[in-house]
Design an enzyme around this catalytic site. Structure first.
Site, PDB file in Angstrom:
ATOM      1  N   THR A   1       0.869  -1.180   0.000  1.00 14.18           N
ATOM      2  CA  THR A   1       0.000   0.000   0.000  1.00 14.18           C
ATOM      3  C   THR A   1       0.904   1.228   0.000  1.00 14.18           C
ATOM      4  OG1 THR A   1      -1.594  -1.167   1.364  1.00 14.18           O
ATOM      5  CG2 THR A   1      -1.734   1.221   1.398  1.00 14.18           C
TER       6      THR A   1
ATOM      7  N   ARG B   1     -13.680  -7.372  -2.536  1.00 11.78           N
ATOM      8  CA  ARG B   1     -13.082  -7.214  -1.208  1.00 11.78           C
ATOM      9  C   ARG B   1     -12.557  -5.792  -1.046  1.00 11.78           C
ATOM     10  NH1 ARG B   1      -7.720  -5.609   0.804  1.00 11.78           N
ATOM     11  NH2 ARG B   1      -7.433  -6.546   2.840  1.00 11.78           N
TER      12      ARG B   1
ATOM     13  N   GLY C   1     -10.426  -3.459   1.706  1.00 12.49           N
ATOM     14  CA  GLY C   1      -9.617  -3.526   2.924  1.00 12.49           C
ATOM     15  C   GLY C   1      -9.714  -2.252   3.741  1.00 12.49           C
TER      16      GLY C   1
END
Length: 319
Positions: free
Chosen positions: A169, A197, A199
């Site tokens: 990230t 998905r 996060g």
């Protein structure tokens, strides 16, 4: 009026940085920090600086954000990003967004052009189109490396968890000469994740948080763990209780590890311009510019220093 000396800190993700990628990650975070700092020196806002720094890393295939993002189970790129303004707690985020080169730019538009904080998937794409952001073909965002890794993870005896230690990230925090703070975070998520998905990155308080009363933080690591402890807000809470940025970061990371067994890293700056870059993973690439000094590192305890002049000169020659 006491003017602040601007500070910017960036990270390129916590996890494992493989030997052959170290150089690229190091120069990538340094370049991002220098770009953001240049804006701050020209009187730009903390918001502009963090967006610019993150955009620089989204465009760099060494990082799991923008171009270079990992692929989901179906072999597609779905990206998350957030930006937050410490002045008024304004925030914008996008999640599971496709075919956009710079999700952070889209997140900023969500903050400035809508009444909402978070747009997802198809809706985010429609909004991008309405804002005149060009759609990029998915191939443009997919690197050879991401595709290889996706294939490996599909093999029956593979362990995607093993690869997810290499997360990547990207994020930035800054304080400008007016004393305003901001944060920005962007990611391609977890390799071979389920379609849809999302996060921690797009979640306010988890992937990032900024409040002038206290400071700003951007996080990286295992998203589900970060969300469980609302990591970015937790760090700021510890600073509100009087901890230094470094102590606050360590306390928050320790809590995440003991409580939910999660590891990660974070960067943080407080309202007086003190900062920290801390991680509980093997590595995290980071860079910071403060008081005409560039600092950067990847390994635990590593802290290289260059004068700003020297750093800019070598940046011009290419790292």
């Amino acid at each position: 009026l006491g003017r602040m000396k601007p500070v910017i800190v960036v990270h390129g993700g916590a996890g494992r940085v493989f030997k052959e990628r170290e150089e690229g990650c190091r120069s990538g975070v340094v370049r991002a920090a220098l770009r953001g700092h240049r804006l701050l020196q020209q009187g730009g806002t903390a918001l502009d600086a963090v967006e610019e720094a993150v955009r620089s890393m989204e465009d760099d295939p060494h990082f799991n954000a923008g171009c270079g993002s990992v692929l989901n189970e179906k072999g597609e790129v779905e990206m998350d990003a957030i930006i937050m303004d410490g002045k008024n707690l304004g925030s914008g985020a996008v999640s599971a967004v496709k075919c956009v080169a710079n999700p952070i730019k889209l997140a900023r538009l969500v903050m400035e052009k809508t009444k909402h904080l978070l747009l997802t998937g198809h809706g985010a794409q429609l909004f991008a189109r309405a804002m005149g952001i060009p759609e990029v073909p998915e191939e443009k965002l997919i690197t050879e490396r991401s595709r290889e890794r996706w294939k490996k993870n599909l093999e029956p005896d593979s362990n995607p968890e093993e690869f997810q230690k290499d997360l990547g990230t990207v994020g930035a925090v800054a304080i400008d000469s007016e004393g305003n703070v901001a944060c920005a975070t962007s990611t391609g998520g977890l390799s071979n994740k389920l379609t849809g998905r999302v996060g921690d990155t797009a979640c306010i308080g988890s992937g990032g948080y900024a409040d002038n009363c206290c400071g700003a933080a951007s996080t990286t690591g295992h998203g589900e763990s970060i969300m469980k402890v609302v990591l970015a807000r937790l760090v700021l809470y510890h600073m509100e209780q009087g901890m230094s940025p470094e102590m606050a970061a360590d306390a928050a990371l320790d809590y995440m590890e003991t409580r939910v067994g999660g590891r990660g890293g974070l960067i943080v700056v407080n309202r007086s311009g003190e900062w920290a870059a801390r991680f509980s993973t093997k590595q995290m690439s980071w860079a910071a510019v403060k008081d005409d000094q560039l600092l950067y590192g990847i390994h635990a305890g590593e802290r290289e220093t260059k004068s700003l002049g020297e750093a800019l000169a070598s940046e011009c020659e290419g790292f």
